[in-house]
Structures are given as structure tokens and as C-alpha cells.
Motif scaffolding. Sequence first.
Motif, PDB file in Angstrom:
ATOM      1  N   SER A   3      17.572 -59.278  24.968  1.00 26.57           N
ATOM      2  CA  SER A   3      18.068 -57.995  24.475  1.00 26.57           C
ATOM      3  C   SER A   3      17.042 -57.314  23.580  1.00 26.57           C
ATOM      4  N   ASN A   4      16.465 -58.072  22.659  1.00 29.53           N
ATOM      5  CA  ASN A   4      15.463 -57.508  21.742  1.00 29.53           C
ATOM      6  C   ASN A   4      14.190 -57.111  22.487  1.00 29.53           C
ATOM      7  N   ALA A   5      13.796 -57.931  23.468  1.00 30.42           N
ATOM      8  CA  ALA A   5      12.592 -57.613  24.243  1.00 30.42           C
ATOM      9  C   ALA A   5      12.758 -56.309  25.007  1.00 30.42           C
ATOM     10  N   ALA A   6      13.952 -56.095  25.549  1.00 27.70           N
ATOM     11  CA  ALA A   6      14.220 -54.849  26.270  1.00 27.70           C
ATOM     12  C   ALA A   6      14.219 -53.653  25.316  1.00 27.70           C
ATOM     13  N   ALA A   7      14.888 -53.803  24.180  1.00 26.33           N
ATOM     14  CA  ALA A   7      14.982 -52.709  23.212  1.00 26.33           C
ATOM     15  C   ALA A   7      13.618 -52.325  22.654  1.00 26.33           C
ATOM     16  N   ASN A   8      12.752 -53.322  22.457  1.00 32.18           N
ATOM     17  CA  ASN A   8      11.425 -53.084  21.880  1.00 32.18           C
ATOM     18  C   ASN A   8      10.331 -52.894  22.931  1.00 32.18           C
ATOM     19  N   GLU A   9      10.746 -52.834  24.196  1.00 31.90           N
ATOM     20  CA  GLU A   9       9.819 -52.659  25.315  1.00 31.90           C
ATOM     21  C   GLU A   9       8.693 -53.693  25.288  1.00 31.90           C
ATOM     22  N   GLU A  10       9.063 -54.926  25.015  1.00 35.67           N
ATOM     23  CA  GLU A  10       8.058 -55.994  24.949  1.00 35.67           C
ATOM     24  C   GLU A  10       7.536 -56.399  26.318  1.00 35.67           C
ATOM     25  N   TYR A  11       8.119 -55.853  27.363  1.00 31.09           N
ATOM     26  CA  TYR A  11       7.641 -56.106  28.711  1.00 31.09           C
ATOM     27  C   TYR A  11       6.368 -55.298  29.002  1.00 31.09           C
ATOM     28  N   ARG A  12       6.057 -54.348  28.147  1.00 23.53           N
ATOM     29  CA  ARG A  12       4.869 -53.492  28.347  1.00 23.53           C
ATOM     30  C   ARG A  12       3.600 -54.161  27.837  1.00 23.53           C
ATOM     31  N   ARG A  13       2.522 -53.854  28.490  1.00 26.51           N
ATOM     32  CA  ARG A  13       1.200 -54.317  28.074  1.00 26.51           C
ATOM     33  C   ARG A  13       0.810 -53.635  26.769  1.00 26.51           C
ATOM     34  N   ARG A  14       0.302 -54.402  25.817  1.00 28.71           N
ATOM     35  CA  ARG A  14      -0.096 -53.838  24.515  1.00 28.71           C
ATOM     36  C   ARG A  14      -1.599 -53.652  24.447  1.00 28.71           C
TER      37      ARG A  14
END
Length: 215
Positions: free
Chosen positions: A204-215
Motif C-alpha cells: 500500500s505504501n509503495a503504491a502511494a509513494n510510487e516506489e515502483y518508479r525508477r529513481r
Amino acid sequence: MAAIRTIDHLESSLTEDLKWRTHEMQLWEQVAASCRTHEVAGILRGGLALVYAHWEGYAKEGARAYLEYISRKGLKVGELRSEIAAVSLRSKLGQGEASKHSASHTEIVDLLRGADSLPADLPYTSATIRTRSNLKFDVFADIMHSIGCDASRHEIYQSTIDKRLLKYRNDIAHGREEYVKLADWIDIRDRVLLILKDVRNQISNAAANEEYRRR
């Protein structure tokens, strides 16, 4: 099953799936606590199989739902963090590894060199998440890594998963006479639930913080 297109859809899927699993395990405890003494052993043997089913089932479904959510955003491979980009390219990499022909290996190199601009074709069927039908802790950790999440905080429970839950479950599945006390069953169940609640929160937190995106 409804499509998971928004964070609200993902949250609902994660919450409802964990809710019914938790409820079912709580009901099993009530049944075991109220049955006759000579019935407890059989009830808990079934209860261990149930806890394992929800352990594997939620880890698999939570990761699958997250991949579906990411897939429906229409991103390119280059926009994804490495772990999730690897899931997108897994089938191509597997084909190259299996082939003995140098031409196939060359195709894989060319693919990887230009992969950033490719649409992220993320698979999200139940077969995508490989539990190997025997979800040991290291397999669980690998699944979490593949979606950019962290299992290391639960390493303290590795022996609970591998040496208690899986051992009991496998012994029972092979017809061995394995018994567990209600207090032990509750302890295993509660530790599994603790991990699964964190799986839900991390996704849930990964989705909300868009952690799936390349930084």
C-alpha cells in the motif's frame, strides 16, 4: 475479479483479501477451543493446512495485485525500478537462458540495450508469482524483493515459517502423524498474520509513494 486500476482499487483488494483470511483463521480457533478433547488433534491438523494456505495465498495475491496496479499505469521499462523491470523482462530473459543458440543470446542483448523505451509488459496472472508450492521464508523474501519490498524485518520469524509451519504442513500432507497444541497453533497463526499485515502495508505504501518508479 474487478480490475485494479487505482490506489483505491488496490487498497480495497489488499484489505478485503486479508480480512476474509483473518476471519477464517479466527473462526478455526473458536472451533478448536470449543470442540471435545479427543477432537482437537484432528481439528488442528486441518488448521495448520489452513494457515499455510493463507500464508501462501495472501503473499501471492498481494504481489499479483500490486503488479496489476503497476501494469495498468502504462509505463515504460525505463520508468520502473530495477526489480519490477526485471519482472517485465523475465520471460525474454528466460528464453535467452534456455536457448543454446548464439543468435538468441544476441537478440537478448539487443533487447536489453533498448529495453528502457519498451512498454512495460508486466504479467500479473497468479502464475507470475512463483511460490514453488512450498513457501519457505527465502522464497517469500525473493517474492518481496521482486516487487521492491523488504522481507528482512521478518527474518526473526524465519524459523517459525520453515521449521514449524512448513514442517507441520508437509508432514500432515504426507500422511504423517503430526500433532500440535492449540497454544502453538495460535502462536504460528499470529506470527503469520503479523507478516501478512506488513505485506499489505508495504504494498500500500509503495503504491502511494510510487516506489515502483525508477529513481
